[in-house]
Design a protein around this motif. Structure first.
Motif, PDB file in Angstrom:
ATOM      1  N   LEU A 291       0.696  -0.738   0.130  1.00 42.54           N
ATOM      2  CA  LEU A 291      -0.059   0.101  -0.398  1.00 42.54           C
ATOM      3  C   LEU A 291       0.710   1.171  -0.274  1.00 42.54           C
ATOM      4  CD1 LEU A 291      -2.814   0.744  -0.641  1.00 42.54           C
ATOM      5  CD2 LEU A 291      -3.037   0.554   2.354  1.00 42.54           C
ATOM      6  N   ALA A 292       2.285   1.239   0.615  1.00 39.74           N
ATOM      7  CA  ALA A 292       2.728   2.221   0.787  1.00 39.74           C
ATOM      8  C   ALA A 292       3.823   2.762  -0.448  1.00 39.74           C
ATOM      9  CB  ALA A 292       4.023   2.269   1.728  1.00 39.74           C
ATOM     10  N   ARG A 293       3.530   1.506  -1.188  1.00 37.26           N
ATOM     11  CA  ARG A 293       4.327   1.718  -2.366  1.00 37.26           C
ATOM     12  C   ARG A 293       3.100   1.991  -3.804  1.00 37.26           C
ATOM     13  NH1 ARG A 293       6.261  -3.756  -3.283  1.00 37.26           N
ATOM     14  NH2 ARG A 293       6.703  -3.597  -1.977  1.00 37.26           N
ATOM     15  N   ALA A 294       2.174   1.311  -3.531  1.00 36.07           N
ATOM     16  CA  ALA A 294       1.382   1.627  -4.617  1.00 36.07           C
ATOM     17  C   ALA A 294       0.437   3.130  -4.343  1.00 36.07           C
ATOM     18  CB  ALA A 294       0.087   0.853  -4.704  1.00 36.07           C
ATOM     19  N   ALA A 295       0.562   3.375  -3.749  1.00 38.70           N
ATOM     20  CA  ALA A 295      -0.486   5.061  -2.872  1.00 38.70           C
ATOM     21  C   ALA A 295       0.484   5.881  -2.600  1.00 38.70           C
ATOM     22  CB  ALA A 295      -1.863   4.687  -2.471  1.00 38.70           C
ATOM     23  N   HIS A 296       1.752   5.310  -1.964  1.00 38.81           N
ATOM     24  CA  HIS A 296       2.410   6.725  -1.661  1.00 38.81           C
ATOM     25  C   HIS A 296       2.499   7.012  -0.736  1.00 38.81           C
ATOM     26  CE1 HIS A 296       4.964   5.992  -5.206  1.00 38.81           C
ATOM     27  NE2 HIS A 296       3.784   6.410  -6.244  1.00 38.81           N
ATOM     28  N   VAL A 297       1.724   6.391   0.214  1.00 38.59           N
ATOM     29  CA  VAL A 297       0.880   7.185   1.267  1.00 38.59           C
ATOM     30  C   VAL A 297       1.486   6.968   2.316  1.00 38.59           C
ATOM     31  CG1 VAL A 297      -0.098   4.469   2.396  1.00 38.59           C
ATOM     32  CG2 VAL A 297      -1.627   6.182   2.576  1.00 38.59           C
ATOM     33  N   SER A 298       1.531   8.131   3.245  1.00 32.21           N
ATOM     34  CA  SER A 298       2.140   8.485   5.034  1.00 32.21           C
ATOM     35  C   SER A 298       1.183   7.172   5.611  1.00 32.21           C
ATOM     36  CB  SER A 298       2.096   9.321   5.551  1.00 32.21           C
ATOM     37  OG  SER A 298       1.096   9.842   5.182  1.00 32.21           O
ATOM     38  N   ALA A 299       1.795   7.409   7.040  1.00 35.20           N
ATOM     39  CA  ALA A 299       1.237   5.922   8.303  1.00 35.20           C
ATOM     40  C   ALA A 299       1.660   6.703   9.751  1.00 35.20           C
ATOM     41  CB  ALA A 299       1.407   4.679   7.716  1.00 35.20           C
ATOM     42  N   GLU A 300       0.364   5.850  10.111  1.00 30.57           N
ATOM     43  CA  GLU A 300       0.667   6.108  11.505  1.00 30.57           C
ATOM     44  C   GLU A 300       0.180   4.720  12.555  1.00 30.57           C
ATOM     45  OE1 GLU A 300       0.190   9.085  13.668  1.00 30.57           O
ATOM     46  OE2 GLU A 300      -0.045  10.569  12.498  1.00 30.57           O
ATOM     47  N   ILE A 301       1.114   3.937  13.283  1.00 29.98           N
ATOM     48  CA  ILE A 301       0.642   2.305  13.473  1.00 29.98           C
ATOM     49  C   ILE A 301       0.186   3.283  15.225  1.00 29.98           C
ATOM     50  CG2 ILE A 301       1.660   0.713  14.197  1.00 29.98           C
ATOM     51  CD1 ILE A 301       4.738   1.444  12.617  1.00 29.98           C
ATOM     52  N   LEU A 302      -1.197   1.903  15.166  1.00 29.42           N
ATOM     53  CA  LEU A 302      -1.207   2.273  16.929  1.00 29.42           C
ATOM     54  C   LEU A 302      -2.045   0.573  17.592  1.00 29.42           C
ATOM     55  CD1 LEU A 302      -3.388   3.213  19.138  1.00 29.42           C
ATOM     56  CD2 LEU A 302      -5.900   3.037  17.138  1.00 29.42           C
ATOM     57  N   THR A 303      -1.141   0.659  18.415  1.00 22.41           N
ATOM     58  CA  THR A 303      -1.077  -0.700  19.070  1.00 22.41           C
ATOM     59  C   THR A 303      -2.534  -0.775  19.961  1.00 22.41           C
ATOM     60  OG1 THR A 303       0.808  -1.337  18.058  1.00 22.41           O
ATOM     61  CG2 THR A 303      -0.496  -2.902  20.386  1.00 22.41           C
ATOM     62  N   ILE A 304      -3.356  -1.755  20.083  1.00 19.92           N
ATOM     63  CA  ILE A 304      -4.648  -1.371  20.334  1.00 19.92           C
ATOM     64  C   ILE A 304      -4.192  -2.723  21.558  1.00 19.92           C
ATOM     65  CG2 ILE A 304      -6.801  -1.704  21.649  1.00 19.92           C
ATOM     66  CD1 ILE A 304      -7.169   0.001  18.209  1.00 19.92           C
ATOM     67  N   PHE A 305      -4.684  -2.939  23.045  1.00 17.50           N
ATOM     68  CA  PHE A 305      -4.355  -3.889  23.808  1.00 17.50           C
ATOM     69  C   PHE A 305      -5.633  -3.765  24.912  1.00 17.50           C
ATOM     70  CE2 PHE A 305      -0.120  -2.722  24.505  1.00 17.50           C
ATOM     71  CZ  PHE A 305       0.602  -4.033  23.923  1.00 17.50           C
ATOM     72  N   GLU A 306      -6.403  -4.489  24.503  1.00 15.00           N
ATOM     73  CA  GLU A 306      -8.409  -4.453  24.899  1.00 15.00           C
ATOM     74  C   GLU A 306      -8.618  -4.953  25.919  1.00 15.00           C
ATOM     75  OE1 GLU A 306     -11.979  -4.688  21.839  1.00 15.00           O
ATOM     76  OE2 GLU A 306     -10.773  -6.643  22.817  1.00 15.00           O
ATOM     77  N   LYS A 307      -8.393  -3.726  27.655  1.00 11.48           N
ATOM     78  CA  LYS A 307      -8.818  -4.480  28.444  1.00 11.48           C
ATOM     79  C   LYS A 307     -10.003  -3.569  29.394  1.00 11.48           C
ATOM     80  CE  LYS A 307      -4.726  -6.549  29.308  1.00 11.48           C
ATOM     81  NZ  LYS A 307      -4.417  -7.887  29.270  1.00 11.48           N
TER      82      LYS A 307
END
Length: 273
Positions: A157-173
């Motif tokens: 997706l980064a290569r195809a759309a030249h998109v920037s990204a943010e990463i969110l890691t979620i722990f469900e508690k």
């Protein structure tokens, strides 16, 4: 890529074209015509295949159009086996106006639960972007192997759309856990979030992109994902599920159904093969 002549399926097919171009893969565009289909529906489905095939070939992709008749699920399974498909894609859209469902009892859900290959289900919210989001939110859970399986999709997706990204890691508690947990517990979760996100971080760096990283400890992961997407102005959400999660008995309160129904932006849900 399975299409049915609908606008949503064609919009989703733009992601398939971009992914195939970015990865150097061939593209098979399939429509399955039901025995009960009207002449107008048949014409729309075949015209949709022709348009996507033309677009794929114009992008120098080896593209094949396939038209089958019968029930959708068996025909899709047959093509996956015959053509040795690595990644199957399908559009998620509202299937029943009264029930307002997007994933429960749909072909997309069946594909994610049953096909042996990897599957990417896509709901297009903003067709005007033509599968070219400028910013995506990669939403991860505590499963490190599942997060690692998402890394190649992030790269594509980064290569195809030249998109920037943010990463969110979620722990469900639970709410009770959140009330009683000591600060040290949250620091441990923050450290683990960095480990889980590492394959995604490396995939983005490999495409020359850096990403902001976030973590959350909340009662409902799907709600947090959507809230953060709005907060961060994301134009697409990318997440992954296991086959077991996709196979669970589907209820309207199931997190996947909620995500597909209420997502504020394009949603891509990957199930590794």
């Amino acid at each position: 890529m399975a299409v049915d002549g609908s606008f949503n399926a064609e919009a989703t097919a733009r992601y398939a074209v971009r992914f195939a171009h970015a990865s150097g893969a061939s593209l098979h565009v399939l429509t399955v015509i039901s025995p009960r289909a009207t002449g107008e529906e048949k014409d729309a489905a075949m015209a949709s295949v022709e348009r996507i095939v033309r677009e794929g070939r114009a992008s120098q992709i080896e593209t094949t159009g396939l038209i089958r008749e019968g029930r959708a699920c068996p025909q899709i399974a047959a093509v996956v086996q015959e053509e040795k498909i690595d990644l199957a894609m399908a559009a998620a859209r509202r299937r029943h106006a009264r029930e307002n469902r997007y994933f429960i009892r749909t072909v997309s859900r069946w594909m994610m639960a049953e096909l042996p290959c990897s599957v990417l289900a896509v709901r297009v919210v903003d067709p005007g972007r033509l599968a070219h989001p400028r910013k995506m939110l990669v939403s991860l859970g505590p499963d490190e192997a599942l997060a690692a399986s998402l890394a190649p999709v992030v790269s594509m997706l980064a290569r195809a759309a030249h998109v920037s990204a943010e990463i969110l890691t979620i722990f469900e508690k639970s709410s009770g856990f959140l009330r009683e947990a000591a600060p040290a517990v949250f620091r441990r979760h923050e450290s683990r979030a960095g480990e889980i996100a590492a394959p995604i971080r490396m995939a983005l760096l490999g495409e020359g992109r850096e990403a902001e990283e976030h973590f959350s400890v909340v009662p409902f992961a799907c709600r947090e994902t959507m809230a953060r997407a709005v907060e961060l102005h994301a134009e697409a959400i990318l997440t992954a599920v296991t086959r077991r999660e996709a196979s669970r008995r589907m209820l309207r309160s199931h997190p996947l159904e909620i995500l597909f129904r209420e997502t504020p932006c394009d949603l891509l849900v990957f199930r590794p093969g």
